[in-house]
Design a protein around this motif. Structure first.
Motif, PDB file in Angstrom:
ATOM      1  N   LEU A   1       0.949  -1.145   0.057  1.00 57.09           N
ATOM      2  CA  LEU A   1      -0.017  -0.015  -0.121  1.00 57.09           C
ATOM      3  C   LEU A   1       0.864   1.378   0.061  1.00 57.09           C
ATOM      4  O   LEU A   1       0.561   2.346  -0.755  1.00 57.09           O
TER       5      LEU A   1
ATOM      6  N   LEU B   1      -9.171  -3.399  -1.406  1.00 59.21           N
ATOM      7  CA  LEU B   1      -8.714  -4.616  -0.985  1.00 59.21           C
ATOM      8  C   LEU B   1      -9.737  -5.685  -1.312  1.00 59.21           C
ATOM      9  O   LEU B   1     -11.134  -5.659  -1.375  1.00 59.21           O
TER      10      LEU B   1
ATOM     11  N   ILE C   1      -6.292  -1.440   7.270  1.00 51.31           N
ATOM     12  CA  ILE C   1      -6.889  -0.291   6.464  1.00 51.31           C
ATOM     13  C   ILE C   1      -6.711   1.084   7.325  1.00 51.31           C
ATOM     14  O   ILE C   1      -6.305   2.027   6.566  1.00 51.31           O
TER      15      ILE C   1
ATOM     16  N   VAL D   1      -6.265   3.216   0.660  1.00 52.63           N
ATOM     17  CA  VAL D   1      -7.339   2.238   0.525  1.00 52.63           C
ATOM     18  C   VAL D   1      -8.672   2.913   0.254  1.00 52.63           C
ATOM     19  O   VAL D   1      -9.200   3.794   1.081  1.00 52.63           O
TER      20      VAL D   1
ATOM     21  N   ILE E   1     -12.912  -1.745   0.600  1.00 49.94           N
ATOM     22  CA  ILE E   1     -12.703  -3.563   0.723  1.00 49.94           C
ATOM     23  C   ILE E   1     -13.870  -4.132   0.281  1.00 49.94           C
ATOM     24  O   ILE E   1     -15.026  -3.953   0.446  1.00 49.94           O
TER      25      ILE E   1
ATOM     26  N   VAL F   1     -13.340   4.881   3.717  1.00 47.69           N
ATOM     27  CA  VAL F   1     -13.193   3.820   3.113  1.00 47.69           C
ATOM     28  C   VAL F   1     -14.698   3.058   2.959  1.00 47.69           C
ATOM     29  O   VAL F   1     -15.388   2.843   3.652  1.00 47.69           O
TER      30      VAL F   1
END
Length: 396
Positions: free
Chosen positions: A178, A187, A218, A225, A228, A249
């Motif tokens: 990352l 992710l 994260i 990020v 996910i 996120v």
């Protein structure tokens, strides 16, 4: 043409069935507004290739890319070179590179959204592999995706699962990668029901402990990020994790069992979508997402209600075989001319499973040309020794 068909049931007995006309899904020519929706897309095998069909990848590029254009035309983004494309289960890294390169060019040509899987599948997942090997492998694939102009979906690594000695190894590898990428990534937490080699990912078989490690990664790398995608087929776990994510996120549902409610959400939040089932139910899903944009929740629910039974059937255990059902749907709907898959994966589901899929797809209104779908189902049945009455073999 005679649209009646003899299908086998779970006891092996035959029964007569007739498809109802498919639904006319009204799909506005505009982007979705309230949710990001990516469809993981399958690849179409080249059935005439003379190479080893088990150990080499022969792809029909024209039909493979045509299906991506179909998804873009409905408003979806494409999640490329993922497990739906048989990544690591027939599609090797060499073929994945060409797939990514071609698809990114197509996306640019039609202004379509695309994100591409980067993993470590070009190295063997053995205990002899080192953490440094895993880092170099991730670096190579991430650099390729970025060079081609694609966004990265950071896929789970079989090699990391094989060589990691603790959760700290996952923290080390993910933090390293990352730190290297140029843009925020998505992710992917892929459960072992999709890939048994990923059992104990993040360093723990216990989901609470695994989630804690993933969330730590994260939060420590939040700026890199975007979101996910979790594919655990457990809506409660997804909702639990969604509530714990940093505000910046996103949660992308990968739950092919419970996607309608997770995408719809409630006062506590919702999930965006990155789903394999969208490949198979694209028209219904697109229409439903536009209904959600319009605030028409009854229509949203009605459009997706009967797709859930179909999705749960396609993704039933062994879950990794779901690609067979996805490709069979594309074949029934005329998006490819044959039912062959790389690695011979068309054999991973029984003829009864495919017959039940045919019925469920019809009940959901997803078989648009019922004459074509019935004819192709009859051909599939005949190959399994189930003769049909009044079937004339012809080019359809």
């Amino acid at each position: 043409m005679n649209n009646s068909i003899l299908l086998p049931n779970q006891s092996g007995e035959l029964y007569a069935h007739t498809l109802k006309p498919g639904k006319d899904f009204a799909i506005p020519k505009k982007q979705f507004e309230k949710r990001i929706a990516l469809s993981a897309a399958h690849v179409v095998a080249d059935p005439l290739a003379t190479m080893d069909p088990i150990n080499q990848c022969a792809i029909d590029w024209e039909e493979t890319l045509a299906y991506r254009r179909h998804l873009w035309s409905l408003g979806f983004g494409v999640a490329e070179a993922m497990d739906t494309a048989q990544r690591g289960m027939g599609l090797n890294w060499n073929a994945a590179q060409e797939l990514i390169s071609r698809s990114v060019k197509e996306a640019k040509a039609v202004n379509g959204q695309i994100a591409c899987g980067a993993g470590t599948d070009h190295i063997q997942p053995t205990s002899q592999v080192t953490i440094q090997d895993v880092e170099r492998a991730y670096e190579e694939q991430c650099e390729f995706v970025e060079k081609e102009g694609g966004r990265i979906i950071l896929m789970a690594s079989r090699a990391l699962a094989a060589c990691a000695s603790s959760a700290e190894d996952y923290v080390k590898v993910y933090s390293h990668i990352l730190n290297k990428v140029s843009e925020p990534v998505i992710l992917h937490w892929l459960g072992d029901m999709f890939d048994p080699a990923l059992k104990g990912y993040w360093g723990y078989e216990d989901i609470d402990q695994a989630m804690e490690v993933c969330l730590r990664i994260i939060k420590e790398n939040e700026k890199k990020v975007d979101g996910i995608k979790i594919s655990l087929l457990d809506d409660k776990r997804e909702i639990q994790m969604r509530a714990l994510l940093p505000e910046s996120v996103k949660m992308y549902t990968g739950d092919d069992f419970n996607y309608p409610e997770l995408i719809k959400g409630d006062e506590d939040g919702y999930s965006h979508a990155l789903l394999g089932i969208f490949d198979a139910i694209a028209p219904a899903a697109a229409s439903a997402l536009h209904a959600l944009d319009d605030g028409d929740l009854p229509k949203y629910d009605a459009l997706l209600e009967k797709t859930v039974a179909l999705s749960r059937h396609i993704f039933q255990a062994p879950t990794y075989a779901y690609k067979t059902g996805v490709v069979f749907m594309a074949y029934l709907n005329g998006h490819q001319s044959h039912f062959k898959m790389i690695g011979g994966a068309e054999s991973q589901r029984s003829i009864v499973h495919l017959a039940d899929l045919f019925v469920m797809a019809g009940e959901a209104g997803l078989l648009q040309d019922i004459e074509l779908a019935t004819y192709r189902m009859k051909l599939t049945l005949m190959q399994a020794g189930i003769e049909q009455k009044n079937v004339a073999i012809q080019n359809v």
